[in-house]
Scaffold this active site. Structure first.
Site, mmCIF file in Angstrom:
data_model
loop_
_atom_site.group_PDB
_atom_site.id
_atom_site.type_symbol
_atom_site.label_atom_id
_atom_site.label_comp_id
_atom_site.label_asym_id
_atom_site.label_seq_id
_atom_site.Cartn_x
_atom_site.Cartn_y
_atom_site.Cartn_z
ATOM 1 N N GLU A 66 0.841 -1.190 0.000
ATOM 2 C CA GLU A 66 0.000 0.000 0.000
ATOM 3 C C GLU A 66 0.886 1.254 0.000
ATOM 4 O O GLU A 66 1.872 1.307 0.752
ATOM 5 C CB GLU A 66 -0.821 -0.092 1.295
ATOM 6 C CG GLU A 66 -1.559 1.106 1.736
ATOM 7 C CD GLU A 66 -2.120 0.896 3.149
ATOM 8 O OE1 GLU A 66 -2.966 1.700 3.533
ATOM 9 O OE2 GLU A 66 -1.706 -0.038 3.861
ATOM 10 N N TRP A 67 0.556 2.238 -0.803
ATOM 11 C CA TRP A 67 1.269 3.522 -0.759
ATOM 12 C C TRP A 67 0.720 4.320 0.425
ATOM 13 O O TRP A 67 -0.482 4.554 0.528
ATOM 14 C CB TRP A 67 1.075 4.314 -2.050
ATOM 15 C CG TRP A 67 1.669 5.690 -1.945
ATOM 16 C CD1 TRP A 67 1.017 6.858 -1.696
ATOM 17 C CD2 TRP A 67 3.065 6.021 -2.036
ATOM 18 N NE1 TRP A 67 1.911 7.901 -1.634
ATOM 19 C CE2 TRP A 67 3.179 7.422 -1.841
ATOM 20 C CE3 TRP A 67 4.231 5.271 -2.269
ATOM 21 C CZ2 TRP A 67 4.405 8.083 -1.863
ATOM 22 C CZ3 TRP A 67 5.455 5.938 -2.290
ATOM 23 C CH2 TRP A 67 5.532 7.320 -2.098
ATOM 24 N N ILE A 68 1.624 4.700 1.332
ATOM 25 C CA ILE A 68 1.215 5.497 2.482
ATOM 26 C C ILE A 68 1.550 6.954 2.166
ATOM 27 O O ILE A 68 2.719 7.306 2.014
ATOM 28 C CB ILE A 68 1.976 5.078 3.767
ATOM 29 C CG1 ILE A 68 1.804 3.584 4.050
ATOM 30 C CG2 ILE A 68 1.581 5.947 4.943
ATOM 31 C CD1 ILE A 68 0.590 3.185 4.790
ATOM 32 N N ASP A 117 13.857 -3.181 14.512
ATOM 33 C CA ASP A 117 14.846 -2.381 13.773
ATOM 34 C C ASP A 117 14.379 -0.930 13.773
ATOM 35 O O ASP A 117 14.357 -0.249 12.746
ATOM 36 C CB ASP A 117 14.975 -2.910 12.338
ATOM 37 C CG ASP A 117 16.213 -2.345 11.621
ATOM 38 O OD1 ASP A 117 17.056 -1.702 12.286
ATOM 39 O OD2 ASP A 117 16.334 -2.541 10.403
HETATM 40 P P1 ADP Z 1 14.696 -0.270 2.512
HETATM 41 O O1 ADP Z 1 14.096 -1.644 2.677
HETATM 42 O O2 ADP Z 1 15.506 -0.168 1.261
HETATM 43 O O3 ADP Z 1 15.454 0.197 3.735
HETATM 44 P P2 ADP Z 1 12.349 1.229 3.314
HETATM 45 O O4 ADP Z 1 11.310 0.185 3.514
HETATM 46 O O5 ADP Z 1 13.002 1.782 4.531
HETATM 47 O O6 ADP Z 1 13.474 0.727 2.266
HETATM 48 O O7 ADP Z 1 11.677 2.401 2.457
HETATM 49 C C1 ADP Z 1 12.405 3.509 1.936
HETATM 50 C C2 ADP Z 1 11.651 4.817 2.152
HETATM 51 O O8 ADP Z 1 10.423 4.768 1.439
HETATM 52 C C3 ADP Z 1 11.253 5.033 3.608
HETATM 53 O O9 ADP Z 1 12.215 5.752 4.301
HETATM 54 C C4 ADP Z 1 9.941 5.801 3.503
HETATM 55 O O10 ADP Z 1 10.196 7.184 3.400
HETATM 56 C C5 ADP Z 1 9.363 5.352 2.190
HETATM 57 N N1 ADP Z 1 8.289 4.330 2.359
HETATM 58 C C6 ADP Z 1 8.415 3.111 2.922
HETATM 59 N N2 ADP Z 1 7.267 2.421 2.877
HETATM 60 C C7 ADP Z 1 6.369 3.242 2.260
HETATM 61 C C8 ADP Z 1 4.976 3.110 1.902
HETATM 62 N N3 ADP Z 1 4.293 1.973 2.138
HETATM 63 N N4 ADP Z 1 4.366 4.159 1.301
HETATM 64 C C9 ADP Z 1 5.073 5.291 1.030
HETATM 65 N N5 ADP Z 1 6.377 5.472 1.316
HETATM 66 C C10 ADP Z 1 7.024 4.469 1.941
#
Ligand code: ADP
Length: 289
Positions: free
Chosen positions: A93-95, A196
């Protein structure tokens, strides 16, 4: 990369046209994208160079947190494995981020509620990852045994193999690992932990609702989680006040904090090298001398 995204969306069952696609910054490990199709908007991560079950582990962790009904996590629509040189992907889901002045406070309250969700044993049935490093697990009656054999020892051994343990550091680590019962409890509550939780692994969702992302879940002492939030200074004081109002910090929190931070520092030492060595040595000096 478009190919991976397109074929993952097909596998998910969204055959509609992609209307917008752009890369999202901030991830440590994967390439991350915002993708909107005619049907929906997604957050998609791809990687060709990860262990096969990497995204499955992430999806399972998010699901465990979701099942507590305490704090929002993105809904996962789809994940697969990197195979034959093609990237693996996770689609969620896009947050849409919209921080508000009380987001950190709400995070504190909700995390405290999540920590009230306890298991009867420590650890986790399945192995996971911490960053890109393997995190061996298993379920244990005794938290000290879990923390010793599944957390400190594997990182210590990896550090030895990687040549980032000098003689003095090795000596003190061995002493600390064999005397953990002096400092950490055998049977704290086995809280569900994000595992984490640094500042980059939570975000504000719509209406400022806090949302956890990218977990490495485990059942354990909630002080282990709180200690990591303090390590790189990323959490506002409203977060701690709200957490404490909801669920007072354990009375031994100050004594355990650095022992728990040591695990994450060893992970950083193993991943990023000697720049974390001094912090490791400072903690060893304060417990072992
Ligand atoms: P990685 O697994 O490479 O560490 P993350 O899961 O931390 O990546 O996601 C990278 C960035 O994307 C996050 O810091 C956040 O800002 C953004 N992000 C993560 N999940 C979502 C989401 N579901 N919807 C919108 N943005 C997200």
């Amino acid at each position: 990369m478009n190919k991976t995204i397109q074929s993952s969306l097909q596998n998910l069952g969204d055959h509609s046209a992609i209307e917008s696609l752009h890369q999202v910054a901030g991830g440590d490990i994967n390439e991350a994208f915002y993708v909107s199709t005619r049907e929906n908007s997604y957050f998609i991560k791809t990687n060709e160079d990860i262990p096969t079950h990497f995204f499955e582990v992430e999806a399972k962790g998010l699901e465990l947190i979701r099942n507590t009904n305490t704090i929002r996590v993105p809904y996962v629509y789809y994940f697969d494995r990197p195979e034959n040189g093609a990237s693996g992907a996770i689609i969620m889901e896009w947050i849409s981020s919209s921080p508000q002045s009380d987001t950190a406070e709400r995070l504190g309250r909700k995390l405290a509620k999540m920590h009230q969700f306890e298991n009867d044993r420590y650890g986790l049935e399945d192995d996971t990852f911490v960053g890109t490093l393997a995190q061996p697990n298993g379920l244990f009656e005794d938290w000290i045994v879990y923390y010793q054999t599944k957390r400190l020892l594997p990182q210590f051994e990896l550090a030895n193999r990687q040549g980032v343990m000098n003689h003095e550091r090795r000596n003190k680590m061995e002493q600390l690992i064999s005397q953990l019962e002096k400092w950490i409890p055998k049977r704290p509550g086995a809280s569900l932990l994000h595992g984490d939780l640094w500042g980059g692994n939570w975000m504000a969702g719509p209406d400022g609702e806090p949302c956890l992302i990218d977990p490495s879940v485990v059942y354990g002492d909630r002080s282990f989680e709180l200690a990591f939030t303090e390590l790189f200074g990323g959490f506002p004081k409203q977060f701690y006040e709200a957490y404490n109002d909801m669920h007072s910090l354990p009375s031994n929190y100050r004594d355990t904090k650095e022992i728990y931070q040591l695990f994450y520092l060893l992970v950083h030492l193993n991943l990023f090298g000697e720049s974390y060595g001094r912090a490791v040595d400072r903690i060893l000096a304060s417990y072992i001398g």
